[in-house]
Motif scaffolding. Sequence first.
Motif, mmCIF file in Angstrom:
data_model
loop_
_atom_site.group_PDB
_atom_site.id
_atom_site.type_symbol
_atom_site.label_atom_id
_atom_site.label_comp_id
_atom_site.label_asym_id
_atom_site.label_seq_id
_atom_site.Cartn_x
_atom_site.Cartn_y
_atom_site.Cartn_z
ATOM 1 N N UNK A 170 42.263 15.230 -44.547
ATOM 2 C CA UNK A 170 41.291 14.708 -43.571
ATOM 3 C C UNK A 170 41.700 15.114 -42.163
ATOM 4 N N UNK A 171 43.009 15.045 -41.862
ATOM 5 C CA UNK A 171 43.481 15.455 -40.533
ATOM 6 C C UNK A 171 43.249 16.948 -40.318
ATOM 7 N N UNK A 172 43.485 17.752 -41.341
ATOM 8 C CA UNK A 172 43.244 19.194 -41.241
ATOM 9 C C UNK A 172 41.785 19.479 -40.919
ATOM 10 N N UNK A 173 40.898 18.690 -41.505
ATOM 11 C CA UNK A 173 39.474 18.864 -41.251
ATOM 12 C C UNK A 173 39.111 18.410 -39.843
ATOM 13 N N UNK A 174 39.731 17.335 -39.375
ATOM 14 C CA UNK A 174 39.419 16.787 -38.054
ATOM 15 C C UNK A 174 39.959 17.662 -36.936
ATOM 16 N N UNK A 175 41.112 18.318 -37.182
ATOM 17 C CA UNK A 175 41.766 19.127 -36.144
ATOM 18 C C UNK A 175 42.038 20.526 -36.693
ATOM 19 N N UNK A 176 41.031 21.400 -36.712
ATOM 20 C CA UNK A 176 41.207 22.745 -37.292
ATOM 21 C C UNK A 176 42.324 23.525 -36.602
ATOM 22 N N UNK A 177 43.141 24.175 -37.408
ATOM 23 C CA UNK A 177 44.246 24.981 -36.886
ATOM 24 C C UNK A 177 43.847 26.451 -36.748
ATOM 25 N N UNK A 178 42.858 26.862 -37.561
ATOM 26 C CA UNK A 178 42.406 28.254 -37.558
ATOM 27 C C UNK A 178 40.937 28.325 -37.163
ATOM 28 N N UNK A 179 40.556 29.451 -36.549
ATOM 29 C CA UNK A 179 39.157 29.631 -36.185
ATOM 30 C C UNK A 179 38.369 30.168 -37.386
ATOM 31 N N UNK A 180 37.100 30.446 -37.183
ATOM 32 C CA UNK A 180 36.241 30.874 -38.286
ATOM 33 C C UNK A 180 36.667 32.209 -38.890
ATOM 34 N N UNK A 181 37.383 33.016 -38.119
ATOM 35 C CA UNK A 181 37.838 34.320 -38.628
ATOM 36 C C UNK A 181 39.178 34.224 -39.343
ATOM 37 N N UNK A 182 39.753 33.008 -39.371
ATOM 38 C CA UNK A 182 41.027 32.827 -40.044
ATOM 39 C C UNK A 182 42.239 33.004 -39.150
ATOM 40 N N UNK A 183 42.003 33.271 -37.854
ATOM 41 C CA UNK A 183 43.110 33.432 -36.912
ATOM 42 C C UNK A 183 43.495 32.071 -36.332
ATOM 43 N N UNK A 184 44.747 31.976 -35.882
ATOM 44 C CA UNK A 184 45.221 30.735 -35.287
ATOM 45 C C UNK A 184 44.439 30.432 -34.019
ATOM 46 N N UNK A 185 43.883 29.227 -33.952
ATOM 47 C CA UNK A 185 43.188 28.775 -32.757
ATOM 48 C C UNK A 185 44.234 28.192 -31.796
ATOM 49 N N UNK A 186 44.346 28.754 -30.592
ATOM 50 C CA UNK A 186 45.400 28.361 -29.666
ATOM 51 C C UNK A 186 45.351 26.873 -29.329
ATOM 52 N N UNK A 187 44.145 26.362 -29.100
ATOM 53 C CA UNK A 187 44.026 24.937 -28.786
ATOM 54 C C UNK A 187 44.420 24.084 -29.995
ATOM 55 N N UNK A 188 44.024 24.531 -31.186
ATOM 56 C CA UNK A 188 44.416 23.823 -32.390
ATOM 57 C C UNK A 188 45.928 23.827 -32.583
ATOM 58 N N UNK A 189 46.547 24.976 -32.315
ATOM 59 C CA UNK A 189 48.002 25.089 -32.441
ATOM 60 C C UNK A 189 48.702 24.124 -31.487
ATOM 61 N N UNK A 190 48.193 24.018 -30.270
ATOM 62 C CA UNK A 190 48.784 23.109 -29.284
ATOM 63 C C UNK A 190 48.666 21.648 -29.727
ATOM 64 N N UNK A 191 47.534 21.302 -30.324
ATOM 65 C CA UNK A 191 47.341 19.925 -30.790
ATOM 66 C C UNK A 191 48.333 19.582 -31.890
ATOM 67 N N UNK A 192 48.522 20.490 -32.831
ATOM 68 C CA UNK A 192 49.427 20.213 -33.939
ATOM 69 C C UNK A 192 50.875 20.159 -33.472
ATOM 70 N N UNK A 193 51.228 21.001 -32.531
ATOM 71 C CA UNK A 193 52.594 20.929 -31.968
ATOM 72 C C UNK A 193 52.801 19.599 -31.254
ATOM 73 N N UNK A 194 51.768 19.149 -30.536
ATOM 74 C CA UNK A 194 51.855 17.873 -29.834
ATOM 75 C C UNK A 194 52.044 16.722 -30.814
ATOM 76 N N UNK A 195 51.279 16.729 -31.923
ATOM 77 C CA UNK A 195 51.430 15.694 -32.939
ATOM 78 C C UNK A 195 52.841 15.712 -33.522
ATOM 79 N N UNK A 196 53.321 16.912 -33.823
ATOM 80 C CA UNK A 196 54.663 17.079 -34.379
ATOM 81 C C UNK A 196 55.713 16.503 -33.432
ATOM 82 N N UNK A 197 55.630 16.869 -32.170
ATOM 83 C CA UNK A 197 56.653 16.461 -31.204
ATOM 84 C C UNK A 197 56.617 14.956 -30.940
ATOM 85 N N UNK A 198 55.424 14.383 -30.887
ATOM 86 C CA UNK A 198 55.320 12.935 -30.652
ATOM 87 C C UNK A 198 55.945 12.138 -31.782
ATOM 88 N N UNK A 199 55.643 12.533 -33.018
ATOM 89 C CA UNK A 199 56.191 11.791 -34.148
ATOM 90 C C UNK A 199 57.693 12.016 -34.262
#
Length: 351
Positions: A33-62
């Motif tokens: 569900x979290x993966x769906x709410x916060x996409x890490x990749x764009x429609x072409x399958x490449x890493x979405x920079x904003x998505x990458x930043x969000x996941x790093x932020x979640x990682x670092x906070x926890x």
Amino acid sequence: MLTDIFSYRYKNTPIWSVYSENERRLLTQAFGIVKEALPYYDESGKVDKRGEEKWKSLHDKLCRELGVTELSKRYYSYQQTTALGTHPVSGFFSWIHVCEQFVTAQVPGDINPDQFIKERLSFVELGLRLRGEEIARLNENLPHAIMEAKLSDSAPRRGMQIPGSSVDRVKSWNALANAAYNSQVNELNERFRRASVPLNYHNGFVQLSRDEVVESQVATPFWEIVSDPLWENVDIDMKEALDRRDSNSKDPALFAAKALESTIKIISDKKGWTHGKEKGAANYIDNLVSKANGQFLQVWEGDILKDYFRKVRNTVGHGPGSEPMPVLTLEQTDWAIEVAMSWVKSLVKRM
């Protein structure tokens, strides 16, 4: 910076005694569900920079709250053999991979399963909280976005244009974003129910849910109402009431009464009935009962509300002196919280 997480709030409230297939399935589903709410990749399958930043932020906070440097191993290194020989390969796993390995890991034999599961649900909580904050900002900015769309529609058109109204597209996109997030929250709560876990997610927090009927008829509508920024203080105090109840801390009913009192004051202020001479909840209730103000509440309703504050808020909110310290039973506390929620729901619907 401190981050409020599920595992800390409920560290002294046992929920799980074992980690079984039921818990493994729940954590895997919740992470999806979290993966769906916060996409890490764009429609072409490449890493979405904003998505990458969000996941790093979640990682670092926890990581900070759990007191670790990484949720799971990020750096990898191994020897690869090819026709040209053997050579080292190294690099870093993506942030989403690191987080997924953490949430879906098997519990080690020497770890308390209750702590283990709570820490992983803390990640899910933070992920949906982040998306909820994005949706709140999107909704707050909607009037401005509509105004800009109107200006765009009224401007002279040059070259190729997308057919249709820009205003309609903005409204539609906003509605779709809200519907998708609400669906994700509903799915998580349904996953909790199917796993027979007494939890419910609302407005950024996972909390204990004791009664399925009360949850569906009272609590869920309440949390939907107070998600509006206008009722932020009501939301905060009610969450505090539930956290104190669930951790057996002092005076949870007092915070439920505070949430109800804030609701009454906000309505009085918004309706223009507050005159500045009020000394407490009873005077604000009088503003709502007043015939001059259109009698927002009937007299008998005002009497019931005043009695709630006299018997609940005043009883636990004032020092007893030499008398025994007043303590509500768990059943009385549940009643006080549920009544406050019901009143808030009823009052706000009348506005």
